[in-house]
Design a protein around this motif. Structure first.
Motif, PDB file in Angstrom:
ATOM      1  N   THR A 107      -2.542  -1.165  -3.278  1.00 23.05           N
ATOM      2  CA  THR A 107      -3.579  -0.238  -2.830  1.00 23.05           C
ATOM      3  C   THR A 107      -3.033   1.182  -2.758  1.00 23.05           C
ATOM      4  O   THR A 107      -1.879   1.397  -2.366  1.00 23.05           O
ATOM      5  CB  THR A 107      -4.107  -0.659  -1.442  1.00 23.05           C
ATOM      6  N   LEU A 108      -3.871   2.129  -3.105  1.00 19.02           N
ATOM      7  CA  LEU A 108      -3.557   3.556  -3.024  1.00 19.02           C
ATOM      8  C   LEU A 108      -4.359   4.186  -1.899  1.00 19.02           C
ATOM      9  O   LEU A 108      -5.586   4.064  -1.855  1.00 19.02           O
ATOM     10  CB  LEU A 108      -3.893   4.246  -4.351  1.00 19.02           C
ATOM     11  N   SER A 144      -8.513   4.494  -1.511  1.00 17.09           N
ATOM     12  CA  SER A 144      -9.192   5.593  -0.828  1.00 17.09           C
ATOM     13  C   SER A 144      -8.471   6.897  -1.178  1.00 17.09           C
ATOM     14  O   SER A 144      -7.262   7.012  -0.970  1.00 17.09           O
ATOM     15  CB  SER A 144      -9.185   5.380   0.690  1.00 17.09           C
ATOM     16  N   ILE A 145      -9.225   7.844  -1.716  1.00 15.47           N
ATOM     17  CA  ILE A 145      -8.659   9.126  -2.133  1.00 15.47           C
ATOM     18  C   ILE A 145      -9.462  10.229  -1.468  1.00 15.47           C
ATOM     19  O   ILE A 145     -10.675  10.352  -1.691  1.00 15.47           O
ATOM     20  CB  ILE A 145      -8.699   9.274  -3.667  1.00 15.47           C
ATOM     21  N   THR A 198       0.848  -1.191   0.000  1.00 11.04           N
ATOM     22  CA  THR A 198       0.000   0.000   0.000  1.00 11.04           C
ATOM     23  C   THR A 198       0.881   1.237   0.000  1.00 11.04           C
ATOM     24  O   THR A 198       1.824   1.337   0.794  1.00 11.04           O
ATOM     25  CB  THR A 198      -0.899   0.031   1.250  1.00 11.04           C
ATOM     26  N   VAL A 199       0.605   2.171  -0.893  1.00 17.02           N
ATOM     27  CA  VAL A 199       1.308   3.446  -0.889  1.00 17.02           C
ATOM     28  C   VAL A 199       0.422   4.466  -0.187  1.00 17.02           C
ATOM     29  O   VAL A 199      -0.776   4.582  -0.474  1.00 17.02           O
ATOM     30  CB  VAL A 199       1.678   3.904  -2.315  1.00 17.02           C
ATOM     31  N   ASN A 200       0.997   5.197   0.767  1.00 18.85           N
ATOM     32  CA  ASN A 200       0.265   6.169   1.567  1.00 18.85           C
ATOM     33  C   ASN A 200       0.785   7.580   1.311  1.00 18.85           C
ATOM     34  O   ASN A 200       2.002   7.807   1.260  1.00 18.85           O
ATOM     35  CB  ASN A 200       0.412   5.862   3.063  1.00 18.85           C
ATOM     36  N   PHE A 201      -0.135   8.515   1.185  1.00 18.93           N
ATOM     37  CA  PHE A 201       0.205   9.927   1.047  1.00 18.93           C
ATOM     38  C   PHE A 201      -0.400  10.675   2.227  1.00 18.93           C
ATOM     39  O   PHE A 201      -1.621  10.690   2.400  1.00 18.93           O
ATOM     40  CB  PHE A 201      -0.334  10.484  -0.272  1.00 18.93           C
ATOM     41  N   GLU A 202       0.482  11.279   3.040  1.00 20.78           N
ATOM     42  CA  GLU A 202       0.010  12.006   4.213  1.00 20.78           C
ATOM     43  C   GLU A 202      -0.495  13.392   3.830  1.00 20.78           C
ATOM     44  O   GLU A 202      -0.111  13.958   2.799  1.00 20.78           O
ATOM     45  CB  GLU A 202       1.148  12.134   5.227  1.00 20.78           C
ATOM     46  N   THR A 256     -12.062  -1.347  -6.582  1.00 22.24           N
ATOM     47  CA  THR A 256     -12.977  -0.489  -5.849  1.00 22.24           C
ATOM     48  C   THR A 256     -12.254   0.763  -5.354  1.00 22.24           C
ATOM     49  O   THR A 256     -11.118   0.703  -4.904  1.00 22.24           O
ATOM     50  CB  THR A 256     -13.583  -1.236  -4.649  1.00 22.24           C
ATOM     51  N   ALA A 257     -12.934   1.899  -5.465  1.00 20.44           N
ATOM     52  CA  ALA A 257     -12.316   3.160  -5.064  1.00 20.44           C
ATOM     53  C   ALA A 257     -13.346   4.064  -4.414  1.00 20.44           C
ATOM     54  O   ALA A 257     -14.467   4.215  -4.900  1.00 20.44           O
ATOM     55  CB  ALA A 257     -11.698   3.855  -6.272  1.00 20.44           C
TER      56      ALA A 257
END
Length: 502
Positions: free
Chosen positions: A234-235, A282-283, A210-214, A303-304
């Motif tokens: 996962t994004l 999840s965006i 999973t790549v996470n953007f804070e 799914t997004a």
């Protein structure tokens, strides 16, 4: 005949002598005029070349002058470089005996490439001056550039000189996989707000990762670059509402040219691809600008959940969804060459309080396009099990901004509830907005939403908008895209109405 040749030679000598007087010059006396007293070369990333900037130098006198020297104050060590009327001088730094004719001007073109260590440590500005002449006749023009530090992510170079590759759509492209234990950058699957990131090529998310953007992260993509989320990956984009115009909690994806000229130019980078087999994306609070395709989602497993997201200036699509599943809330999309939102080859979609606008100059664009088929695919159709739009605005500069492409071989289920829609008149039974309750309920047709400023992507509305208080409370999302509480009945679109600034 001899007399003729004598006269001819005399004429040539006379003409040559006359021409030479045009180039007789006097020394400059410190009276040069400039188009700017300071040239701001805007912001650049460390060790990345800037755009080219222009300075014009004028000789207002009636005499041709010679400028003994044009140079940077820092001399050959300057991080700036210039050309003077097309000449490169000594390493683009020093020019001697520059002629400037009477009532004429010359052009100086400027560039820079500097490291963060070259800048002032307190404000990260790199400065210098262009010096014209010296002593009592010295004139100077200041140069200022903001150098920004960044984390650079790029493909490795192989021993044979080729670059690292990853495979997308069956083709090898320049790219690399993000490493959670990189010896230089640490965990590359966690993007923080400490420094901006600059990506070259496609940054891939490894399988089962999973790549996470804070909140507050800034990501800049070089030309032909993007983000690739592959099988079982996962994004997670975890922004939040901001309280100032700096968008301090927004996550921003855009190109790597920081100059104002590039702030709204489409197509500076490729796309965010959510590949077949990736899932659970999840965006939240993402602003994405200037790509070819903003979000490219593929396959039914993909799914997004997309919330509080803005997508602008994409050459093809803001969101392209192919037989996938999206739940979208408070989304704003504008300016896409083909469609702001295009849901093709079936899928399952639910959008609430979204503003889909399209101001692209191409007359064949749409704000929203829906289809259950894809030419060349096997099978060619897939069921569109749901495409629901609640309390939305679908508008733009075209005659029609809503398009349905239906193949009767598969299901095609769609419904618009309490939406403001732009669409010209037609006898097509698929577009009977007032008499088809199966597909359309409480549609406001062709009334002006009166957005604050569409050219600046400001889709706020006030009480004079046709979208004001026209929503259905049953579909209400309590907070708008800015985190402002919605009233009852709610307004349509992503923004709660407020008075426009005076």
């Amino acid at each position: 005949m001899r007399q003729y040749f004598a006269l001819l030679i005399f004429g040539i000598i006379l003409a040559f002598s006359s021409c030479r007087t045009d180039f007789d010059t006097v020394a400059s006396s410190g009276d040069l005029k400039f188009s700017k007293d300071t040239v701001y070369l805007d912001t650049v990333f460390k060790n990345i070349g800037s755009s080219t900037y222009q300075l014009k130098v004028y000789n207002r006198s009636k005499k041709d002058i010679s400028i003994p020297i044009v140079q940077f104050k820092k001399g050959l060590s300057s991080k700036y470089r210039m050309t003077v009327d097309g000449m490169s001088g000594i390493n683009g730094k020093i020019f001697k005996d520059v002629t400037l004719l009477a009532k004429d001007s010359l052009y100086i073109f400027l560039e820079t490439t500097a490291d963060i260590t070259d800048a002032n440590p307190t404000d990260f500005l790199y400065t210098d001056e262009i010096q014209f002449d010296s002593g009592a006749n010295l004139q100077e023009v200041a140069l200022v550039t903001l150098i920004q530090d960044a984390v650079f992510l790029y493909p490795n170079q192989n021993p044979d000189g080729t670059k690292e590759k990853i495979t997308i759509d069956g083709k090898e492209v320049d790219g690399f996989y993000l490493n959670e234990n990189d010896p230089v950058n640490g965990n590359e699957l966690l993007f923080t707000k400490q420094k901006p990131y600059v990506i070259y090529g496609y940054a891939g998310v490894p399988e089962n990762k999973t790549v996470n953007f804070e909140a507050g992260a800034r990501v800049h993509f070089h030309a032909n670059s993007g983000l690739y989320v592959g099988k079982n990956a996962t994004l997670q984009i975890n922004g939040s509402a901001s309280t100032t115009e700096k968008l301090e909690n927004e996550i921003i994806f855009e190109g790597d040219r920081l100059e104002p000229l590039y702030s709204d130019i489409p197509g500076q980078w490729k796309s965010v691809i959510l590949e077949k087999g990736s899932t659970n994306h999840s965006i939240n609070h993402l602003t994405l600008k200037n790509a070819m395709i903003g979000l490219d989602l593929r396959s039914p497993l993909n799914t997004a959940e997309i919330k509080n997201t803005q997508i602008y200036n994409c050459v093809e699509y803001g969101i392209l969804a192919q037989n996938t599943q999206i739940v979208g809330e408070n989304i704003v999309i504008n300016y896409a060459g083909l469609a702001s939102l295009s849901c093709v080859y079936g899928g399952d979609y639910k959008f609430t309080h979204c503003t889909f606008y399209n101001n692209w100059s191409n007359p064949s664009h749409f704000a929203v396009n829906l289809s259950n088929n894809l030419k060349g695919a096997t099978p060619e159709t897939n069921p569109l099990t749901q495409a629901t739009f609640n309390n939305c605005i679908i508008y733009g500069s075209n005659f029609n901004e809503f398009n349905l492409s239906k193949n009767t071989a598969s299901a095609f289920v769609y419904q618009l509830n309490n939406c403001l829609l732009k669409f010209g008149s037609t006898s097509n039974p698929d577009y009977q907005f007032k008499t088809d309750p199966t597909h359309y309920n409480n549609i406001i047709l062709n009334e002006n939403p009166k957005f604050y400023n569409v050219s600046q992507n400001k889709f706020n509305i006030d009480k004079t908008s046709a979208a004001f208080a026209k929503g259905n409370q049953a579909y209400n999302i309590p907070l708008d895209i800015l985190g402002i509480t919605r009233t009852s009945p709610p307004d349509l679109g992503a923004y709660q109405s407020q008075d426009f600034p005076k």
